[in-house]
Each structure stands twice: as C-alpha cells, then as structure tokens.
Design an enzyme around this catalytic site. Structure first.
Site, PDB file in Angstrom:
ATOM      1  N   PHE A   1       0.831  -1.201   0.000  1.00 21.76           N
ATOM      2  CA  PHE A   1       0.000   0.000   0.000  1.00 21.76           C
ATOM      3  C   PHE A   1       0.868   1.256   0.000  1.00 21.76           C
ATOM      4  O   PHE A   1       1.811   1.373   0.789  1.00 21.76           O
ATOM      5  CB  PHE A   1      -0.859   0.067   1.267  1.00 21.76           C
ATOM      6  CG  PHE A   1      -1.975  -0.932   1.350  1.00 21.76           C
ATOM      7  CD1 PHE A   1      -3.177  -0.700   0.701  1.00 21.76           C
ATOM      8  CD2 PHE A   1      -1.828  -2.084   2.107  1.00 21.76           C
ATOM      9  CE1 PHE A   1      -4.226  -1.611   0.806  1.00 21.76           C
ATOM     10  CE2 PHE A   1      -2.859  -2.996   2.225  1.00 21.76           C
ATOM     11  CZ  PHE A   1      -4.063  -2.770   1.565  1.00 21.76           C
ATOM     12  N   ASP A   2       0.500   2.201  -0.841  1.00 22.41           N
ATOM     13  CA  ASP A   2       0.948   3.571  -0.635  1.00 22.41           C
ATOM     14  C   ASP A   2       0.225   4.078   0.614  1.00 22.41           C
ATOM     15  O   ASP A   2      -0.756   3.484   1.059  1.00 22.41           O
ATOM     16  CB  ASP A   2       0.603   4.416  -1.866  1.00 22.41           C
ATOM     17  CG  ASP A   2       0.945   5.876  -1.681  1.00 22.41           C
ATOM     18  OD1 ASP A   2       2.104   6.167  -1.342  1.00 22.41           O
ATOM     19  OD2 ASP A   2       0.042   6.718  -1.838  1.00 22.41           O
ATOM     20  N   LEU A   3       0.691   5.190   1.163  1.00 21.81           N
ATOM     21  CA  LEU A   3       0.084   5.697   2.397  1.00 21.81           C
ATOM     22  C   LEU A   3      -0.784   6.928   2.147  1.00 21.81           C
ATOM     23  O   LEU A   3      -2.005   6.864   2.188  1.00 21.81           O
ATOM     24  CB  LEU A   3       1.170   6.011   3.426  1.00 21.81           C
ATOM     25  CG  LEU A   3       0.683   6.421   4.814  1.00 21.81           C
ATOM     26  CD1 LEU A   3      -0.201   5.349   5.446  1.00 21.81           C
ATOM     27  CD2 LEU A   3       1.863   6.755   5.720  1.00 21.81           C
TER      28      LEU A   3
END
Length: 228
Positions: A18-20
């Site tokens: 996941f990107d944040l």
C-alpha cells in the site's frame, strides 16, 4: 469497481503493498496546507491551491529542486515544520480503510507500506489512524536510494515480507504507485479517490480501479468468514 477492464478476481495474490498518503490515510488537506504555507513563505501570492495539487506524489526534494535548486533543504524544512505541527489536526481517515485492512490482516495477507514519505512521518500517520499494528514492514523514503516508480522500494518490501512480485498487488493513488508496480512486476490497483482524479489514474492503466477500499476485498475474493 472500475468499468474500463473486465473484472477478474486476483485469487493468487497473497501480498498487498500500500501507498500511504491519499490511499490509506487522507492527508490531502495537510499536504495542500503545507505546500501553501511553503509557497507563501517563498513565493507570496504566486500559488493557489489548484497549483500545488500537482506537487503531490514525488518526494519534496524533487518538487523543490524544480522551484529553486539552491533552497531545497530550506524549503523542505519549512514544509516539514508546518506539516508536523498541523499533522494530527488535518489528517483524516477514508471510509472503509480500517475495516478492510483489519480483515486482510486477519486473513493472513502479507502487507507493507511503500511510501515516498520519511519513516517518522509515515509512522505518525499510521499510529494516528490505528493502522500501525497491521504493518510490520514500512519502506519509506529514508530506507532507499531510489523511490517509486523505481522498483527498489517495492522489491525491498517484498523481500522483507518473504514474498515475490508475481503474488503481489500494489495499491496507490499516484502514477508513482502504478508504474512502480508495473516496473516491479506486481499487479496494480489505482484508487478512484485520488486527489488528481479518476481520469488521471486511468491514464496509467492499473489492473483495477477501486471505487472504495472495500472493493479490494472483491478483487481478492475475500469474505469475512474465509479467504477466497
């Protein structure tokens, strides 16, 4: 769910990267305010909010180098000081994110954060939203030589998780995430709530476009009682 591709469940995927920012946590107001504060400090009256939206995604050093190579660190420090002061006030959650991540964790999926933020700021956001307990692996800007879309951060996360690109999905709100996944060999999922818009995400042809985070469960064919 995206209508630009035939939907096929990714049942072989057991690893989610996941990107944040803009993906798991809503930092848009914080980032825009931080950039506006910085722009007003160095270029008073020259930038509006619609202008700084385009700064979102790459590391601060890349953005500020284009503006003034001689003041990269100075501008970065100005941005970060404001950003840290306003962090807890302006960061919000996205509906369905916590529940989705919690279920994936419970089902045994391997998960990591791959972000262009520094690790201290990334962890601050994860803790604020109560997501930190789901992620033992966080690959941040200060952990790598090259940032997304270079495959290095994704490959580092996969190595730490004991996984491989052919079993992984990269989820993000930016072309850095989608191209990073493609360059690494993972499947890719864009998020329709990207601040840059749905059409922007579709341009980079992710394997799937999520309308909400719970759509990820449909992609993976995950149900509350079982996996797959």
């Amino acid at each position: 769910m995206t209508d630009n591709k035939a939907f096929e469940p990714m049942e072989h995927v057991d690893t989610i990267l996941f990107d944040l920012d803009g993906t798991l946590i809503n930092t848009v107001d914080l980032i825009v305010a931080s950039f506006m504060h910085t722009m007003e400090t160095y270029y008073p009256g020259e930038y509006e909010e619609k202008d700084v939206i385009h700064f979102i995604g790459p590391p601060l050093s890349e953005t500020f180098e284009k503006l003034d190579p001689a003041r990269i660190q100075e501008m970065t420090d100005t941005y970060r000081t404001f950003n840290h002061e306003k962090h807890d006030e302006l960061v919000k959650d996205y509906e369905g994110v916590y529940e989705t991540v919690e279920l994936l964790h419970r089902q045994g999926y391997k998960m990591a954060i791959v972000t262009t933020k520094r690790s201290d700021t990334a962890l601050k956001g994860l803790r604020l939203m109560g997501l930190d307990r789901f992620f033992d692996v966080v690959v941040a800007l200060d952990h790598v030589e090259n940032y997304k879309p270079h495959p290095e951060p994704l490959e580092k996360a996969l190595k730490q998780l004991g996984s491989s690109a052919d079993r992984a999905l990269m989820v993000g709100d930016s072309h850095h995430d989608i191209l990073g996944g493609k360059n690494t060999g993972t499947k890719t999922a864009g998020v329709a709530w990207s601040v840059k818009g749905r059409e922007y995400m579709e341009m980079y042809e992710p394997d799937v476009l999520l309308e909400t985070m719970p759509d990820l469960l449909k992609v993976l064919n995950v149900h509350a009682g079982n996996r797959g």
